[in-house]
Design a protein around this motif. Sequence first.
Motif, PDB file in Angstrom:
ATOM      1  N   THR A  33     115.069  47.221  85.338  1.00 51.02           N
ATOM      2  CA  THR A  33     114.517  45.903  84.996  1.00 51.02           C
ATOM      3  C   THR A  33     113.698  45.978  83.720  1.00 51.02           C
ATOM      4  OG1 THR A  33     114.469  45.270  87.333  1.00 51.02           O
ATOM      5  CG2 THR A  33     113.043  44.033  85.838  1.00 51.02           C
ATOM      6  N   ALA A  34     112.970  47.076  83.539  1.00 47.68           N
ATOM      7  CA  ALA A  34     112.152  47.216  82.331  1.00 47.68           C
ATOM      8  C   ALA A  34     113.031  47.235  81.083  1.00 47.68           C
ATOM      9  CB  ALA A  34     111.316  48.490  82.417  1.00 47.68           C
ATOM     10  N   VAL A  52     115.885  34.420  82.334  1.00 46.00           N
ATOM     11  CA  VAL A  52     116.277  35.528  83.185  1.00 46.00           C
ATOM     12  C   VAL A  52     117.042  34.901  84.344  1.00 46.00           C
ATOM     13  CG1 VAL A  52     115.534  37.458  84.612  1.00 46.00           C
ATOM     14  CG2 VAL A  52     114.271  36.899  82.511  1.00 46.00           C
ATOM     15  N   VAL A  53     118.345  35.086  84.353  1.00 50.53           N
ATOM     16  CA  VAL A  53     119.224  34.438  85.325  1.00 50.53           C
ATOM     17  C   VAL A  53     119.572  35.443  86.411  1.00 50.53           C
ATOM     18  CG1 VAL A  53     121.416  33.236  85.661  1.00 50.53           C
ATOM     19  CG2 VAL A  53     120.136  32.943  83.518  1.00 50.53           C
ATOM     20  N   ILE A  54     119.247  35.100  87.658  1.00 52.24           N
ATOM     21  CA  ILE A  54     119.508  35.984  88.801  1.00 52.24           C
ATOM     22  C   ILE A  54     120.594  35.336  89.638  1.00 52.24           C
ATOM     23  CG2 ILE A  54     118.545  37.129  90.822  1.00 52.24           C
ATOM     24  CD1 ILE A  54     116.116  35.844  88.286  1.00 52.24           C
ATOM     25  N   VAL A 109     117.260  40.986  74.634  1.00 50.38           N
ATOM     26  CA  VAL A 109     118.062  39.885  75.148  1.00 50.38           C
ATOM     27  C   VAL A 109     119.545  40.261  75.119  1.00 50.38           C
ATOM     28  CG1 VAL A 109     116.377  38.137  74.500  1.00 50.38           C
ATOM     29  CG2 VAL A 109     118.180  38.772  72.884  1.00 50.38           C
ATOM     30  N   ASN A 110     120.341  39.374  75.721  1.00 49.24           N
ATOM     31  CA  ASN A 110     121.779  39.611  75.868  1.00 49.24           C
ATOM     32  C   ASN A 110     122.043  40.933  76.586  1.00 49.24           C
ATOM     33  OD1 ASN A 110     122.087  37.215  74.582  1.00 49.24           O
ATOM     34  ND2 ASN A 110     123.381  37.977  72.914  1.00 49.24           N
ATOM     35  N   THR A 111     121.312  41.101  77.674  1.00 47.34           N
ATOM     36  CA  THR A 111     121.458  42.300  78.496  1.00 47.34           C
ATOM     37  C   THR A 111     121.657  41.863  79.944  1.00 47.34           C
ATOM     38  OG1 THR A 111     119.058  42.432  78.773  1.00 47.34           O
ATOM     39  CG2 THR A 111     120.023  43.731  76.990  1.00 47.34           C
ATOM     40  N   TYR A 112     122.184  42.791  80.756  1.00 49.27           N
ATOM     41  CA  TYR A 112     122.334  42.482  82.170  1.00 49.27           C
ATOM     42  C   TYR A 112     122.130  43.736  82.992  1.00 49.27           C
ATOM     43  CZ  TYR A 112     127.023  44.594  82.332  1.00 49.27           C
ATOM     44  OH  TYR A 112     128.076  45.481  82.292  1.00 49.27           O
ATOM     45  N   THR A 122     121.526  40.243  87.234  1.00 49.57           N
ATOM     46  CA  THR A 122     120.462  39.655  86.423  1.00 49.57           C
ATOM     47  C   THR A 122     120.856  39.725  84.954  1.00 49.57           C
ATOM     48  OG1 THR A 122     118.816  40.382  88.043  1.00 49.57           O
ATOM     49  CG2 THR A 122     118.004  39.716  85.888  1.00 49.57           C
ATOM     50  N   ILE A 123     120.711  38.592  84.275  1.00 50.60           N
ATOM     51  CA  ILE A 123     121.059  38.497  82.853  1.00 50.60           C
ATOM     52  C   ILE A 123     119.835  37.999  82.098  1.00 50.60           C
ATOM     53  CG2 ILE A 123     122.652  37.496  81.164  1.00 50.60           C
ATOM     54  CD1 ILE A 123     124.492  36.825  83.581  1.00 50.60           C
ATOM     55  N   HIS A 124     119.541  38.632  80.979  1.00 51.25           N
ATOM     56  CA  HIS A 124     118.409  38.244  80.151  1.00 51.25           C
ATOM     57  C   HIS A 124     118.936  37.754  78.807  1.00 51.25           C
ATOM     58  CE1 HIS A 124     114.539  39.494  77.811  1.00 51.25           C
ATOM     59  NE2 HIS A 124     114.517  38.217  78.138  1.00 51.25           N
TER      60      HIS A 124
END
Length: 821
Positions: free
Chosen positions: A777-778, A751-753, A784-787, A797-799
Amino acid sequence: MLGRVGIILSVTTMVLIAQTPLGNVSQVTNNGRTIVLKADSARVQIQFYSHDIVRCDILPNAESVPDPTFVVIRQPEPVQYSFQESDSAISAVTASMEVRIRKYPLRISIVRPDGSTLLSEPGAGGFLMNGASRMLSFVMDADAHFYGTGERGTALDKRGQRFVSYNTQIGSYSDSLPTMNLNVPLVTTPNGYAVYVDNTYRGTFDFGVSDPDVFSYSAEGGEISFYVIAAPDIPAQLERYTWLTGRQPLPPRWMFGYTQSKNRYRNEEETRGIVRTMREKGFPCDAIVLDLAWFRNMGDISWDTAAWPDHRGMITAFLAQGVKTLMITEPYIIQPSNNFAEADRKGYLAKDSTGKSQLIPGWWSCGGCNSSLLDLSNPDAAAWWWSKHPEAFGQDVAGIWTDLGEPENHPESMRHHLGSAVKVHNIFNLLWAKMVFDGFTVLQPDRRVVNLTRSGFAGIQRYGVLPWSGDVARTFGGLAVQLPMLLNMGMSGIAYHNSDIGGYARNSTSPELYIRWMQYGVFSPITRTHGAGESVRGHPTEPWMFGPEAESITRAFIRLRYALLPYNYSLAHRNYESGMPLARPLFWSDPALTNESSSYLWGDAFLVSPVVTAGKREQEVTLPAGRWYNYWTDEQVQGGRKINVPAPLEQLPLFVKGGSIIPMAPVMDYSDQRPLDTLFVHLYPPVKDTVPEPFELYEDDGTTLEYQNGRFSRTTLSQSLRRGKKSSELTFTVSPSTGEFNGKLQQRNYVVIIHNVVRMPGTITVNGLRCSRKGSTAELRRSVNTYRYDGGSQTLTIHAGHRTDSGTSFVISDISLGRSK
């Protein structure tokens, strides 16, 4: 090295040193390893330990021999040096230094490769003696600054100070003490050199007090052997010094969590209740410390089963909740102890002048009975003493707390196996730490040693000690002096200095003081509360005992400590590899800040400025040059200046350097509650087209010694910013991890912030695949591969999922970043 008139300062007297005519060099020998100079009856031996470390032994007469070392563990490496001798001078040159020797009279200087002087003797000579006393002196340049020397609460830069180097316990201190519990005769400097004096006797540092152009070290006995380390800056000097004397082993990962302690939890029922409340109130915690009450008499290494009827079951139950147990022990044995008679009969106690065990009357732990000091300089006594521990500690006790090891009460009339009290005093705790380290290595052969200790000497870091700053008063003054101590201990090769959060003695800890001390403690190498209190109601140390506000704030900070575990543990491994301290002075970033200790760097990313004054809600902070982010608000500030920062009670001034990458963990009840299968990575983008220093994430199994055999992994986290005329592109890269260890994850979510993103960016890809936008956020976390972009906090934020043996690249195009004020 012709002597001159000088002064030695001892604890109680000042001794005039007479002129000591070492005279002219009359004979020189060089066997390719050691250069020996004879001057009248004296000898000087010079030996390179490496291309950048030289040892010099000063032996005043034919009978003199170098004292055996208890600190240096390295043997000299084969060093190629060129040797030249003329009628008046000698030169020995390595790749990093030149030793120049003038023959008439004997003078030694150390010279840089460019020919400039690194270190030299004063004009009248740098070695003096009077009877057993010795003094070593060097020229003090106008731009010289001095650090290290061990634990002291005085100003960070020791220039203009004079103090005794003799381990001293001072209870309930609240002021800046020049001499404390842990002394290290090492001076580090930003001027290209460090000096270590390998002498165990009581000594005195004098940085320009007696003579404004000279710094010196005096010793009240023994011979003088000193090492000069030629290295450009203090981090490089620490790398070489810890190579010479031993590096700190990596503590277990759980030791970077929170430790609860108090003098004293009196029985099993009370202690079980503390751990139960800790969990009920949602405080992460990894360890609890048992103080004096686990035994009946000081010197017993056996449980008081009346108070602790099921101590084994208690320790096992704690482990099931993730809480490890540490236990205290001391080197004093009181006469009522069940071990006193045996120690006395076997001759294992320190002696008086008649050869009998010396009694210390009026001992504090037993209402005035007699006590004696175990002679841990006697290998037989040390082996006997350790043999008492395995039955009491077993396999489940996770660590030891060695107290009173200065030694606290050490009459100079005492005699030890290794000699006088003055000779043994400074190394007593070093010898004790070795006993503990060797003993635990046998008892728990694949576990990392944990030794909380109060004293020590040079080299003690190699035995895994975690020194705390003694019995500090419960005052803001007591808190304030911790900062220069922490920094100079790190610059003495001892990186894990910590303090009793909340204070130990005198007065009562206010909620405000407890909060402020906890904030500092979270950004200390070890986070541990402690204090004297006969019951939970009297002088508490537990974070829920200071009111609802303090409970809420301290819980939040302890949780922050746990979130920072990946970051902090990586710092710890760097210390193991190179001696780099976790806490670093600001002058490492800005050379002008030579005496600044009100703020410090925590690793490469953080600047921490603890509030150490009652009632203060705003603080002046000096920021080194560059872009900085306020951790709490994300406000950007341009450094190279002083700024006023709000400091409400729930915050301490905390900044993040632009270009930093901070890996963080989900908060857990204890450090290894769950695998770290999700990593939160905070990116603070760089200022312009640049590739900042990457962050190297270090991981291992957290408990065993397998890391010493190469069983660990490294993952490089890096970011780069490319600015175009119309838009910018930010790339964040996770490298394939290198290395293996038991329990290494094969799959991990990131999880990249990204901070300071002022508007919705363009496309976002992970390994070339476009990410989909989510509104909450939920939703983000469900796939994955979401922001998600949050305009309020200006964070992106990237997941994404990630195989640890593969690389992952995040590319954010058309990204707009804010500017600093």
